[in-house]
Scaffold this active site. Sequence first.
Site, PDB file in Angstrom:
ATOM      1  CG  LEU A  12      -1.856   1.184   1.426  1.00 41.59           C
ATOM      2  CD1 LEU A  12      -2.930   1.206   0.341  1.00 41.59           C
ATOM      3  CD2 LEU A  12      -2.530   1.136   2.805  1.00 41.59           C
ATOM      4  CD  GLU A  59       2.555   4.737  -4.347  1.00 40.79           C
ATOM      5  OE1 GLU A  59       2.773   5.926  -4.680  1.00 40.79           O
ATOM      6  OE2 GLU A  59       1.858   3.947  -5.011  1.00 40.79           O
ATOM      7  CB  SER A  75      -0.410   9.153   7.494  1.00 40.48           C
ATOM      8  OG  SER A  75       0.569   8.797   8.440  1.00 40.48           O
ATOM      9  CB  THR A 133       6.553  -6.458   5.973  1.00 42.95           C
ATOM     10  OG1 THR A 133       6.571  -5.237   6.709  1.00 42.95           O
ATOM     11  CG2 THR A 133       6.987  -7.597   6.886  1.00 42.95           C
ATOM     12  NE  ARG A 168      22.343  -6.734  39.705  1.00 40.92           N
ATOM     13  CZ  ARG A 168      23.666  -6.659  39.619  1.00 40.92           C
ATOM     14  NH1 ARG A 168      24.405  -7.751  39.427  1.00 40.92           N
ATOM     15  NH2 ARG A 168      24.270  -5.494  39.704  1.00 40.92           N
ATOM     16  CD  GLN A 197       5.556  -1.312  48.850  1.00 38.82           C
ATOM     17  OE1 GLN A 197       5.961  -0.226  49.294  1.00 38.82           O
ATOM     18  NE2 GLN A 197       4.525  -1.934  49.358  1.00 38.82           N
ATOM     19  N   GLY A 217      18.523  -2.837  34.778  1.00 41.73           N
ATOM     20  CA  GLY A 217      19.596  -1.862  34.995  1.00 41.73           C
ATOM     21  C   GLY A 217      20.531  -1.801  33.799  1.00 41.73           C
ATOM     22  CD  GLU A 229      -1.258  -4.251   9.616  1.00 42.64           C
ATOM     23  OE1 GLU A 229      -2.481  -4.172   9.806  1.00 42.64           O
ATOM     24  OE2 GLU A 229      -0.679  -5.324   9.387  1.00 42.64           O
TER      25      GLU A 229
HETATM   26  C1  FAD Z   1       9.370  -1.686   9.226  1.00 38.09           C
HETATM   27  C2  FAD Z   1       8.176  -1.224   8.451  1.00 38.09           C
HETATM   28  C3  FAD Z   1       7.378  -2.160   7.799  1.00 38.09           C
HETATM   29  C4  FAD Z   1       6.279  -1.729   7.035  1.00 38.09           C
HETATM   30  N1  FAD Z   1       5.551  -2.660   6.326  1.00 38.09           N
HETATM   31  C5  FAD Z   1       4.636  -2.228   5.427  1.00 38.09           C
HETATM   32  C6  FAD Z   1       4.014  -3.148   4.527  1.00 38.09           C
HETATM   33  O1  FAD Z   1       4.270  -4.357   4.552  1.00 38.09           O
HETATM   34  N2  FAD Z   1       3.143  -2.656   3.606  1.00 38.09           N
HETATM   35  C7  FAD Z   1       2.838  -1.329   3.526  1.00 38.09           C
HETATM   36  O2  FAD Z   1       2.046  -0.969   2.664  1.00 38.09           O
HETATM   37  N3  FAD Z   1       3.396  -0.429   4.386  1.00 38.09           N
HETATM   38  C8  FAD Z   1       4.293  -0.858   5.322  1.00 38.09           C
HETATM   39  N4  FAD Z   1       4.889   0.049   6.175  1.00 38.09           N
HETATM   40  C9  FAD Z   1       4.570   1.464   6.054  1.00 38.09           C
HETATM   41  C10 FAD Z   1       3.866   2.044   7.281  1.00 38.09           C
HETATM   42  O3  FAD Z   1       2.539   1.613   7.326  1.00 38.09           O
HETATM   43  C11 FAD Z   1       4.016   3.563   7.218  1.00 38.09           C
HETATM   44  O4  FAD Z   1       5.378   3.860   7.541  1.00 38.09           O
HETATM   45  C12 FAD Z   1       3.089   4.295   8.147  1.00 38.09           C
HETATM   46  O5  FAD Z   1       1.766   4.163   7.712  1.00 38.09           O
HETATM   47  C13 FAD Z   1       3.420   5.790   8.272  1.00 38.09           C
HETATM   48  O6  FAD Z   1       3.650   6.380   7.045  1.00 38.09           O
HETATM   49  P1  FAD Z   1       4.961   7.292   6.849  1.00 38.09           P
HETATM   50  O7  FAD Z   1       6.123   6.470   7.278  1.00 38.09           O
HETATM   51  O8  FAD Z   1       4.964   7.828   5.461  1.00 38.09           O
HETATM   52  O9  FAD Z   1       4.800   8.479   7.883  1.00 38.09           O
HETATM   53  P2  FAD Z   1       4.027   9.854   7.656  1.00 38.09           P
HETATM   54  O10 FAD Z   1       2.669   9.599   7.129  1.00 38.09           O
HETATM   55  O11 FAD Z   1       4.923  10.784   6.908  1.00 38.09           O
HETATM   56  O12 FAD Z   1       3.887  10.357   9.156  1.00 38.09           O
HETATM   57  C14 FAD Z   1       4.919  11.087   9.836  1.00 38.09           C
HETATM   58  C15 FAD Z   1       4.337  11.512  11.198  1.00 38.09           C
HETATM   59  O13 FAD Z   1       3.216  12.379  10.996  1.00 38.09           O
HETATM   60  C16 FAD Z   1       2.079  11.875  11.686  1.00 38.09           C
HETATM   61  N5  FAD Z   1       0.872  12.212  10.944  1.00 38.09           N
HETATM   62  C17 FAD Z   1       0.618  12.046   9.620  1.00 38.09           C
HETATM   63  N6  FAD Z   1      -0.613  12.472   9.321  1.00 38.09           N
HETATM   64  C18 FAD Z   1      -1.167  12.920  10.471  1.00 38.09           C
HETATM   65  C19 FAD Z   1      -2.425  13.482  10.823  1.00 38.09           C
HETATM   66  N7  FAD Z   1      -3.402  13.640   9.932  1.00 38.09           N
HETATM   67  N8  FAD Z   1      -2.640  13.834  12.123  1.00 38.09           N
HETATM   68  C20 FAD Z   1      -1.674  13.659  13.058  1.00 38.09           C
HETATM   69  N9  FAD Z   1      -0.466  13.122  12.782  1.00 38.09           N
HETATM   70  C21 FAD Z   1      -0.219  12.743  11.517  1.00 38.09           C
HETATM   71  C22 FAD Z   1       2.320  10.374  11.779  1.00 38.09           C
HETATM   72  O14 FAD Z   1       1.567   9.796  12.822  1.00 38.09           O
HETATM   73  C23 FAD Z   1       3.820  10.326  12.024  1.00 38.09           C
HETATM   74  O15 FAD Z   1       4.068  10.542  13.383  1.00 38.09           O
HETATM   75  C24 FAD Z   1       5.955  -0.364   6.976  1.00 38.09           C
HETATM   76  C25 FAD Z   1       6.756   0.574   7.660  1.00 38.09           C
HETATM   77  C26 FAD Z   1       7.858   0.165   8.365  1.00 38.09           C
HETATM   78  C27 FAD Z   1       8.728   1.197   9.048  1.00 38.09           C
END
Ligand code: FAD
Length: 368
Positions: A114, A116, A121, A147, A257, A268, A329, A353
């Site tokens: 999904l 790019e 997001s 992934t 430990r 506690q 620690g 996700e």
């Molecule tokens: C190890 C790994 C495995 C992954 N596997 C897959 C996969 O198999 N298939 C796939 O399709 N994708 C995969 N992803 C992609 C993943 O789903 C995205 O990285 C994620 O959805 C966030 O997108 P971004 O990295 O572009 O961050 P961005 O969208 O650029 O977000 C950057 C920051 O802005 C915040 N933000 C963005 N929009 C808003 C909003 N409207 N309000 C508040 N905050 C916001 C976000 O929460 C984040 O903190 C993977 C990512 C990683 C790192």
Amino acid sequence: MLRDAVRSLAEAKIAPYAAAVDEEARFPREALEALVANDLHAVHVPEEYGGSGADALATVIVIEEVARVCASSSLIPAVNKLGSLPVILSGSEELKKKYMAPLAKGDGMFSYCLSEPDAGSDAAGMKTKAVRDGDFYVLNGVKRWITNAGESEYYTVMAVTDPEKRSKGISAFVVEKSDEGVSFGAPEKKLGIKGSPTREVYLDNVRIPADRMIGEEGTGFATAMKTLDHTRITIAAQALGIAQGALDYAKGYVKERKQFGKPIADFQGIQFMLADMAMKISAARALTYQAAAASQRGDADLTYQGAAAKCFASDVAMEVTTDAVQLLGGYGYTRDYPVERMMRDAKITQIYEGTNQVQRIVMARNLP
Ligand SMILES: Cc1cc2nc3c(=O)[nH]c(=O)nc-3n(C[C@H](O)[C@H](O)[C@H](O)COP(=O)(O)OP(=O)(O)OC[C@H]3O[C@@H](n4cnc5c(N)ncnc54)[C@H](O)[C@@H]3O)c2cc1C
């Protein structure tokens, strides 16, 4: 019984490699072999397509128990579900028969494409295109963060078929690793889940038969979102497993430990930390299992439940693993002990996700 069986297998065949898989950032081949040999690599595939037909809760328990010892390995059953659920939910009978059988047999894993480079997001802002050409579609674009890319045989790819319609102009397709024009980027160098390969998928004039489309043209984004409603619960399960693994390790350590002449478990301040960790895990487990039941029944509030479980359980995993490092620690801060790996692995569950900010947007839009 399922939990006991998966726990024994995970402890015997997956846990011994978890540190090396992380250290060497290599695919957990031993885990894949053990999971396939025991029919635990894709338990969600329905029986009519040759699978075990595990329900959503059973699938969660499998992922949780594998994640308890190795988060990277738990992405084998989790991403097989994520990649193939679009076909199960919306694909034609022919597509289901063709692709679920090899997945269930362990002949080919499924990935989900999904995201790019410029569409995370805001996934509907994707640029990958699929253009119809007679009985074929031709796909061009770059998918990022995929992934198990390179390891999987099959890829559910979301692509724009009508740029005018934004999310309603996106369609889903099954692309095979062997299709001409498919290639992969270098593995990302990550903070955690280092055993799970994350790579770009390049689609360069990939020409596939039109019947590889999943559902109708223009329904791909809806299918992708419906899939996430169900699979966010598997990420909650992964988070839960990581947290439980960290608590179990810390529980044993504090009894061994000694400081000030007695086991640190006698203090506690330490006991209260462990109590809080256990309490948070119990709450995350209740929410996750409740969401799994909602997924199985197809409840009307599934979107809320899936987002809530993923968000809560992943935040708990981050807190609990950080506390586990604290309980060990200075030793906890080193790679000689597994809790720092668990802390690094936990972080991703708050990001993929849909980030936890996005989960809160989803919940706010679907308040119960
Ligand atoms: C190890 C790994 C495995 C992954 N596997 C897959 C996969 O198999 N298939 C796939 O399709 N994708 C995969 N992803 C992609 C993943 O789903 C995205 O990285 C994620 O959805 C966030 O997108 P971004 O990295 O572009 O961050 P961005 O969208 O650029 O977000 C950057 C920051 O802005 C915040 N933000 C963005 N929009 C808003 C909003 N409207 N309000 C508040 N905050 C916001 C976000 O929460 C984040 O903190 C993977 C990512 C990683 C790192």
